[in-house]
Scaffold this motif. Structure first.
Motif, PDB file in Angstrom:
ATOM      1  N   ASP A 135       3.258  19.073   1.124  1.00  0.00           N
ATOM      2  CA  ASP A 135       3.102  17.735   0.519  1.00  0.00           C
ATOM      3  C   ASP A 135       3.414  16.637   1.536  1.00  0.00           C
ATOM      4  OD1 ASP A 135       2.345  18.786  -1.919  1.00  0.00           O
ATOM      5  OD2 ASP A 135       4.347  18.610  -2.807  1.00  0.00           O
ATOM      6  N   PHE A 166       0.835  13.826   2.817  1.00  0.00           N
ATOM      7  CA  PHE A 166       1.166  12.409   2.764  1.00  0.00           C
ATOM      8  C   PHE A 166       0.895  11.740   4.115  1.00  0.00           C
ATOM      9  CE2 PHE A 166       4.195   9.020   3.703  1.00  0.00           C
ATOM     10  CZ  PHE A 166       3.846   8.097   2.720  1.00  0.00           C
ATOM     11  N   GLU A 208       2.399   2.174  -3.355  1.00  0.00           N
ATOM     12  CA  GLU A 208       1.466   2.702  -4.357  1.00  0.00           C
ATOM     13  C   GLU A 208       1.524   4.225  -4.438  1.00  0.00           C
ATOM     14  OE1 GLU A 208      -2.446   1.265  -3.408  1.00  0.00           O
ATOM     15  OE2 GLU A 208      -1.882  -0.831  -3.723  1.00  0.00           O
ATOM     16  N   HIS A 209       1.991   4.855  -3.369  1.00  0.00           N
ATOM     17  CA  HIS A 209       2.038   6.324  -3.344  1.00  0.00           C
ATOM     18  C   HIS A 209       3.284   6.813  -4.079  1.00  0.00           C
ATOM     19  CE1 HIS A 209       2.000  10.438  -1.929  1.00  0.00           C
ATOM     20  NE2 HIS A 209       0.740  10.235  -1.552  1.00  0.00           N
ATOM     21  N   SER A 241       5.123   9.349  -3.704  1.00  0.00           N
ATOM     22  CA  SER A 241       6.159   9.967  -2.866  1.00  0.00           C
ATOM     23  C   SER A 241       7.077   8.939  -2.211  1.00  0.00           C
ATOM     24  CB  SER A 241       5.518  10.821  -1.768  1.00  0.00           C
ATOM     25  OG  SER A 241       4.836  11.908  -2.330  1.00  0.00           O
ATOM     26  N   TYR A 292      -2.712  10.086   3.832  1.00  0.00           N
ATOM     27  CA  TYR A 292      -2.405   8.776   3.264  1.00  0.00           C
ATOM     28  C   TYR A 292      -1.898   7.797   4.323  1.00  0.00           C
ATOM     29  CZ  TYR A 292      -1.075   5.301  -0.182  1.00  0.00           C
ATOM     30  OH  TYR A 292      -0.975   4.154  -0.912  1.00  0.00           O
ATOM     31  N   LYS A 351       0.835  -1.202   0.000  1.00  0.00           N
ATOM     32  CA  LYS A 351       0.000   0.000   0.000  1.00  0.00           C
ATOM     33  C   LYS A 351       0.875   1.259   0.000  1.00  0.00           C
ATOM     34  CE  LYS A 351      -3.957   2.178   0.311  1.00  0.00           C
ATOM     35  NZ  LYS A 351      -4.747   2.340  -0.899  1.00  0.00           N
TER      36      LYS A 351
END
Length: 142
Positions: free
Chosen positions: A112, A116, A85-86, A88, A120, A82
């Motif tokens: 940012d 995150f 998938e980002h 960053s 996220y 998971k």
């Protein structure tokens, strides 16, 4: 693998776009030797593909950080998948010791980074705790 293979690999690491003729000039190895050895290195899976080296600071941002993650009783591999998938997240590792997962991130701004973490990271099931550290200087081996 021997010294000649290592010389070729080192030259390709610096510039994978070099032709066999240019590699021959740069390494003082005959073109036929270079051609045959590159083919052998590819066939043996040592050279898997050629890639480009981009300026990550300009594309993804110059703020880099390390995040130490403590997981609850959850499959850590699912958490890592998971996280990866980002855009960053540059890489992740499952660790021994007090920290279960370590990720390296790259963002363009502190805002940012904040997004995150809040939008996220903290929403991923199984993450119990995290510690974020911003890199002041980062060095990478060529």
């Amino acid at each position: 693998m021997d010294e000649k293979d290592l010389i070729i690999i080192d030259a390709l690491k610096k510039d994978a776009s070099l032709s066999v003729a240019k590699l021959s000039l740069n390494t003082n190895l005959p073109s036929t030797t270079i051609f045959n050895r590159i083919k052998k290195l590819k066939d043996n899976g040592i050279i898997k593909n050629y890639t480009i080296n981009i300026d990550k600071d300009r594309v993804f941002g110059n703020i880099q950080g390390i995040i130490l993650i403590k997981a609850s009783n959850t499959d850590q591999r699912q958490i890592v998948q998971k996280l990866l998938e980002h855009p960053s997240v540059e890489n992740a590792a499952i660790m021994t010791g007090n920290t279960d997962i370590v990720i390296r991130i790259r963002v363009k701004s502190i805002d940012d980074l904040n997004k995150f973490i809040l939008d996220y990271l903290r929403k991923i099931k199984g993450i119990q705790d995290s510690t974020t550290m911003i890199s002041l200087e980062y060095y990478e081996k060529n």
